[in-house]
Design a protein around this motif. Structure first.
Motif, short mmCIF file in Angstrom:
data_model
loop_
_atom_site.label_atom_id
_atom_site.label_comp_id
_atom_site.label_asym_id
_atom_site.label_seq_id
_atom_site.Cartn_x
_atom_site.Cartn_y
_atom_site.Cartn_z
N LEU A 119 8.36 -3.69 10.46
CA LEU A 119 9.73 -3.39 10.06
C LEU A 119 10.31 -4.57 9.30
N GLY A 120 11.01 -4.27 8.24
CA GLY A 120 11.64 -5.34 7.47
C GLY A 120 12.27 -4.76 6.24
N PRO A 121 13.13 -5.54 5.57
CA PRO A 121 13.77 -5.04 4.35
C PRO A 121 12.76 -4.91 3.21
N SER A 122 13.14 -4.25 2.15
CA SER A 122 12.25 -4.08 1.00
C SER A 122 11.83 -5.45 0.46
N GLY A 123 10.56 -5.55 0.10
CA GLY A 123 10.08 -6.79 -0.49
C GLY A 123 9.80 -7.89 0.52
N CYS A 124 9.68 -7.55 1.80
CA CYS A 124 9.48 -8.59 2.81
C CYS A 124 8.00 -8.87 3.04
N GLY A 125 7.12 -8.09 2.41
CA GLY A 125 5.69 -8.35 2.56
C GLY A 125 4.98 -7.38 3.49
N LYS A 126 5.68 -6.34 3.94
CA LYS A 126 5.03 -5.44 4.89
C LYS A 126 3.95 -4.59 4.23
N THR A 127 4.22 -4.08 3.04
CA THR A 127 3.20 -3.30 2.35
C THR A 127 2.02 -4.18 1.97
N THR A 128 2.31 -5.42 1.58
CA THR A 128 1.22 -6.35 1.26
C THR A 128 0.31 -6.53 2.47
N THR A 129 0.93 -6.73 3.63
CA THR A 129 0.15 -6.90 4.86
C THR A 129 -0.74 -5.68 5.10
N LEU A 130 -0.14 -4.51 4.93
CA LEU A 130 -0.86 -3.26 5.15
C LEU A 130 -2.05 -3.14 4.19
N ASN A 131 -1.79 -3.42 2.91
CA ASN A 131 -2.84 -3.29 1.91
C ASN A 131 -3.96 -4.31 2.11
N ILE A 132 -3.62 -5.43 2.72
CA ILE A 132 -4.67 -6.42 3.01
C ILE A 132 -5.57 -5.89 4.12
N ILE A 133 -4.97 -5.24 5.11
CA ILE A 133 -5.78 -4.69 6.21
C ILE A 133 -6.70 -3.58 5.69
N SER A 134 -6.16 -2.72 4.81
CA SER A 134 -7.00 -1.62 4.34
C SER A 134 -7.96 -2.05 3.24
N GLY A 135 -7.72 -3.22 2.65
CA GLY A 135 -8.64 -3.71 1.64
C GLY A 135 -8.23 -3.42 0.22
N LEU A 136 -7.06 -2.82 0.05
CA LEU A 136 -6.58 -2.55 -1.31
C LEU A 136 -6.23 -3.86 -2.00
N ILE A 137 -5.86 -4.84 -1.19
CA ILE A 137 -5.57 -6.17 -1.73
C ILE A 137 -6.50 -7.16 -1.04
N ARG A 173 -14.56 0.06 4.68
CA ARG A 173 -13.89 -0.29 5.94
C ARG A 173 -13.53 1.01 6.64
N ASN A 174 -13.47 0.97 7.95
CA ASN A 174 -13.11 2.21 8.66
C ASN A 174 -11.60 2.28 8.90
N ILE A 175 -10.87 2.20 7.80
CA ILE A 175 -9.41 2.20 7.85
C ILE A 175 -8.92 3.33 6.96
N ALA A 176 -7.95 4.09 7.43
CA ALA A 176 -7.34 5.12 6.58
C ALA A 176 -5.90 4.71 6.30
N GLN A 177 -5.37 5.20 5.19
CA GLN A 177 -4.01 4.82 4.84
C GLN A 177 -3.25 6.01 4.24
N VAL A 178 -2.02 6.17 4.67
CA VAL A 178 -1.16 7.23 4.15
C VAL A 178 -0.01 6.57 3.40
N PHE A 179 0.32 7.10 2.23
CA PHE A 179 1.29 6.43 1.37
C PHE A 179 2.65 7.13 1.39
N GLN A 180 3.60 6.46 0.76
CA GLN A 180 4.97 6.99 0.70
C GLN A 180 5.01 8.33 -0.04
N VAL A 181 4.34 8.37 -1.19
CA VAL A 181 4.24 9.62 -1.94
C VAL A 181 3.07 10.41 -1.36
N PRO A 182 3.27 11.67 -0.99
CA PRO A 182 2.12 12.43 -0.50
C PRO A 182 1.08 12.54 -1.61
N VAL A 183 -0.14 12.14 -1.31
CA VAL A 183 -1.19 12.23 -2.32
C VAL A 183 -2.10 13.40 -1.97
#
Lengths: 361, 290
Positions: free
Chosen positions: A41-59, A81-91
């Motif tokens: 949880l955090g305001p926009s631009g606080c690094g939460k998506t970055t953290t997530l993408n690092i875990i999934s390997g996108l970054i 990696r055995n990680i799944a990710q769901v995004f803001q926009v339904p893909v």
């Protein structure tokens, strides 16, 4: 099932980061326990998506290592990696049927056809989408599409964690609730680790067992919703969690008490001493829920002037002035609010002192 | 209802009505008039009915021109659409490279059409043209003014050079409209580069590609200026397309009757394609909303 560890992970989006401000994610050590539901949880631009993408390997992080079950996966691509990710926009894959959408991650991993059929039907059953399997996915509503996105994560048998990046932003409010409940149900059934990024504190607090609060690329506190509420370790956490947020008022320490606008406020045992030792800029914090508003003067109470009382149905938010400062007090709906002058009581156990933003413990 | 108010509305519609009448309806009716008369001089005309239509429809040269026209349009689509998509896929997505590529791509589109013909005429001339001299110097016989195949190659090259950028720009716009999440999800799903193209990029480009196909078909179907300047329809009739033939008939030979009949037939074909264009576009729109 997996234990995810971030060791000294930091990330900057520029090629040659220098100053600490260049980092979208400052040095982070974090362990995500197996089978738990986390909210980031955090305001926009606080690094939460970055953290997530690092875990999934996108970054790939600029620094540090990512370990899943003690295996270093820092250099592995997301598909390995055995990680799944769901995004803001339904893909969804527009040209495919719901079945093909759900089967897609398995087909890419060369799972055999029989196994695919079984898995897809299981997941469709779970998501209550069996009737739609033959339909073209492009014709579905946003919440159904988001369910498919989730399904593509669930369909992989090896998945150790599912990451969600604000998945309910584009969903209608009444469906949000249903989807969140579905998520909880799936979590309880499979005990897959869930990490859920959001900037909505209600979503985080109702969904997660552990909430991780981030701001400006740093994790400020990890704890249960109750811990975050009762014992915020950082002024940001106090302010960000709760509605309205914690009252934060500059103070000095004199003897055993904090001095606010010339008025002494009693503190818990030893707090004043440790606060003095910590030094720096001192701030007194107390949640509006814990402040008591009294009509008459009592020992240790602070006189304030009442400025505004807002009735929000089952409680009232009263804004009072203490010298030049404005404080919010949450009072029960049936409590009379004095017209002009009142007295504030600060219960010492809920009165926190922060030195340079961090809790004096 | 007040009658006076209704009448006043006519004044508001009148300007548009006049413009359309003088720019489209009256000229078209004059063509219809010419197509059913034999006109040998001012005031000297005989009604001939459907005579010219019969003549034109039975005209071998028209059949040849129509066949050439369809071959040309077909080749244009077969080459320019895939090539345009390939260019769009290869274009940079961010940074200074974007504006540079866009500028370079837009250049051919900004040149007047007859200038394009002139450029390629000069470029491919075997005596002074850069390409013509180079090829012949390498021992490859190349002369668009003498060999029909060379003329075709030149016309095709010119059109591909001129119009592929349009397809590329449209495809690029389509690609840019795809949210990043799609690419990220595809990576999580373990999709190959081919699968990303097949299941994400191509379906998302469907709308713009539909427009590109129809625009390129229409434009290539009525092409006139460039091949006329480049080859004059030759050698022989080998690059004579429908409009080239029409102008030869009407302007060069002053056969107003057959030319008018041909113009009407041509117009009807164009109209039919326009209608298909319109319907297809409508379907693209509703397809996105589903």
């Amino acid at each position: 099932m997996a234990l995810i560890q971030l060791k000294g992970v930091a990330h900057a989006y520029m090629a040659k980061p220098g100053a600490p401000e260049d980092y979208a994610l400052k040095r982070l050590d974090m362990v995500w326990q197996d089978g738990r539901a986390y909210a980031l949880l955090g305001p926009s631009g606080c690094g939460k998506t970055t953290t997530l993408n690092i875990i999934s390997g996108l970054i790939r992080p600029s620094e540090g290592r990512v370990l899943i079950d003690d295996r270093d996966v820092t250099a592995l691509a997301p598909r390995d990696r055995n990680i799944a990710q769901v995004f803001q926009v339904p893909v969804i894959y527009d040209t495919m049927t719901v079945f093909d959408n759900l089967a897609f991650p398995l087909r890419n991993r060369n799972v055999d056809r029989k196994e695919i059929r079984i898995r897809v039907h299981e997941v469709a059953e779970l998501l209550e989408m069996t009737a739609d399997l033959k339909r073209r996915a492009s014709g579905l509503t946003a919440d159904a599409k988001q369910k498919i996105s989730l399904g593509r994560g669930l369909v992989r048998k090896d998945v150790a964690a599912i990451l969600f990046d604000e998945p309910l932003t584009v969903i209608d409010p009444h469906l949000k609730w249903l989807l969140r409940r579905k998520l909880k149900q799936i979590h309880e059934q499979f005990r897959t680790t869930l990490i859920y990024v959001t900037h909505d504190q209600n979503e985080a607090l109702t969904f997660a067992e552990q909430v991780v609060i981030m701001n400006e690329g740093e994790v400020l506190q990890t704890g249960s919703p109750q811990e975050l509420f009762e014992n915020p370790k950082h002024t940001f956490v106090g302010y960000f969690i709760g509605s309205p947020g914690m009252n934060l008022i500059p103070c000095q320490i004199n003897g055993d008490a904090a001095i606010v606008e010339g008025a002494p406020i009693a503190l818990g045992e030893g707090v004043a001493e440790r606060g003095r030792a910590a030094g720096g800029e001192l701030v007194l914090g107390i949640r509006p829920e814990f402040l008591r508003l009294r009509p008459t003067a009592e020992q240790g109470n602070v006189p304030v002037s009442v400025r505004l009382a807002e009735n929000l149905g089952n409680f009232k938010i009263v804004t009072v002035s203490l010298g030049r400062l404005a404080l919010k007090v949450k009072v029960p709906e049936d409590q009379e609010v004095p017209g002009e002058w009142a007295y504030l009581n600060f219960p010492p156990e809920w009165t926190k002192v922060y030195a340079d933003g961090r809790l004096v413990e | 209802m007040n009658k006076w108010q209704d009448n006043r509305a006519w004044f508001l519609v009148m300007p548009v009505f006049l413009i359309v009448a003088f720019s489209a309806i009256i000229p078209l009716m004059m063509v219809v008039d010419a197509s059913v008369h034999d006109i040998s001089g001012p005031g000297n005309r005989v009604f001939v009915g459907a005579e010219w239509f019969k003549e034109v429809l039975g005209d071998r040269r028209l059949h040849d021109a129509l066949r050439r026209q369809l071959t040309f349009s077909g080749l244009v689509l077969l080459i320019e659409i895939p090539l345009g998509v390939a260019i769009a896929l290869a274009m940079p997505r961010r940074g200074w490279g974007v504006s540079v590529t866009l500028l370079v791509l837009a250049l051919p589109l900004l040149i007047p059409w007859n200038v394009i013909g002139t450029i390629w005429n000069l470029f491919t001339r075997p005596d002074i043209g850069l390409l013509g001299v180079l090829l012949n110097g390498l021992g490859i016989q190349f002369d668009p003014t003498a060999a029909p195949l060379d003329a075709w190659i030149t016309v095709m090259l010119m059109d591909v050079w001129h119009w592929t950028p349009l397809v590329a720009l449209l495809a690029y716009a389509g690609l840019r409209a795809i949210p990043d999440a799609y690419y990220l999800a595809a990576r999580i799903d373990g999709a190959s580069a081919w699968a990303v193209f097949r299941y994400i990029q191509l379906p998302k480009m469907r709308g713009v590609l539909m427009i590109a196909v129809l625009l390129r078909f229409m434009d290539s179907f009525v092409i006139y200026a460039e091949p006329f300047v480049l080859t004059g329809g030759g050698p022989g009739d080998s690059t004579t397309f429908l409009s080239t033939y029409l102008v030869k008939l009407a302007g060069g030979q002053s056969d107003l009757g057959p030319a008018a009949a041909l113009a009407l037939i041509y117009f009807l074909i164009a109209l039919a394609v326009c209608f298909a264009f319109y319907r297809a576009l409508q379907n693209v729109g509703s397809g996105d909303q589903r």
